[in-house]
Design an enzyme around this catalytic site. Structure first.
Site, short mmCIF file in Angstrom:
data_model
loop_
_atom_site.label_atom_id
_atom_site.label_comp_id
_atom_site.label_asym_id
_atom_site.label_seq_id
_atom_site.Cartn_x
_atom_site.Cartn_y
_atom_site.Cartn_z
N HIS A 289 29.70 16.00 -9.91
CA HIS A 289 31.01 15.39 -9.80
C HIS A 289 31.30 14.63 -11.23
O HIS A 289 30.18 14.14 -11.58
CB HIS A 289 31.19 14.42 -8.53
CG HIS A 289 31.17 14.91 -7.39
ND1 HIS A 289 31.79 14.55 -6.15
CD2 HIS A 289 31.04 16.36 -6.96
CE1 HIS A 289 31.57 15.22 -5.04
NE2 HIS A 289 31.29 16.36 -5.54
N GLU B 32 32.38 11.62 -11.76
CA GLU B 32 31.58 10.27 -11.77
C GLU B 32 29.99 10.20 -11.88
O GLU B 32 29.66 9.36 -12.90
CB GLU B 32 31.70 9.47 -10.40
CG GLU B 32 33.27 9.42 -10.04
CD GLU B 32 33.82 10.33 -9.24
OE1 GLU B 32 33.69 11.74 -9.60
OE2 GLU B 32 34.32 10.12 -8.04
N CYS C 216 29.42 9.73 -4.78
CA CYS C 216 29.77 8.93 -6.05
C CYS C 216 29.67 7.48 -5.77
O CYS C 216 29.43 6.73 -6.66
CB CYS C 216 31.00 9.47 -6.52
SG CYS C 216 30.67 11.33 -7.08
#
Ligand SMILES: [Zn+2]
EC number: 3.5.4.33
Length: 142
Positions: free
Chosen positions: A47, A49, A80
């Site tokens: 992801h 992040e 995250c």
């Protein structure tokens, strides 16, 4: 957030859901960026992040991102949000809300859970319309 939106556009080019993130250092200058790379790398944890946090920690040479701010186009998921607590980041700024999976105020509020020993400040809805529009355009094109 405009820089994060540009990162998100990079994700879409590879067929990934357009989510982009930027980590700002204590002085406000960009330390690291990331965009969703799940499809590009086959890594379910890739992801925006997580990638931006990893790169920021590498740039700083330590795992604590105290004094830093993460800016992301979509509300962080539970994974995250957990990473944001673990890295002791000071502030999380996001654009679009994720009513189905958001963990920074929508479905859950992991980052501000009072049972945890670190709770970053959260600023939601920054350039929300632009962030939402980018996601909507991506899914409409599928
Ligand atoms: Zn996530």
């Amino acid at each position: 957030m405009r820089r994060a939106l540009a990162e998100a556009a990079q994700a879409a080019l590879a067929g990934d859901v357009p989510v982009g993130a930027v980590v700002l250092g204590p002085d406000g200058s960009p330390l690291a960026t990331g965009h969703n790379e799940r499809e590009a790398t086959g890594d379910p944890t890739a992801h925006a992040e997580v990638l931006a946090i990893r790169r920021a920690a590498a740039a700083l040479g330590e795992w604590r991102l105290s004094g830093c701010t993460l800016v992301v186009t979509l509300e962080p998921c539970t994974m995250c949000a957990g990473a944001l607590v673990q890295c002791r980041i000071d502030r999380v700024v996001y654009g679009a809300r994720d009513e189905k999976a958001g963990a920074a105020g929508s479905l859950w509020d992991v980052v501000r859970d009072r049972r945890l020993n670190h709770r970053p400040e959260v600023v939601a809805g920054v350039l929300e319309d632009a962030c939402s529009a980018q996601l909507t355009a991506f899914f409409r094109a599928l």
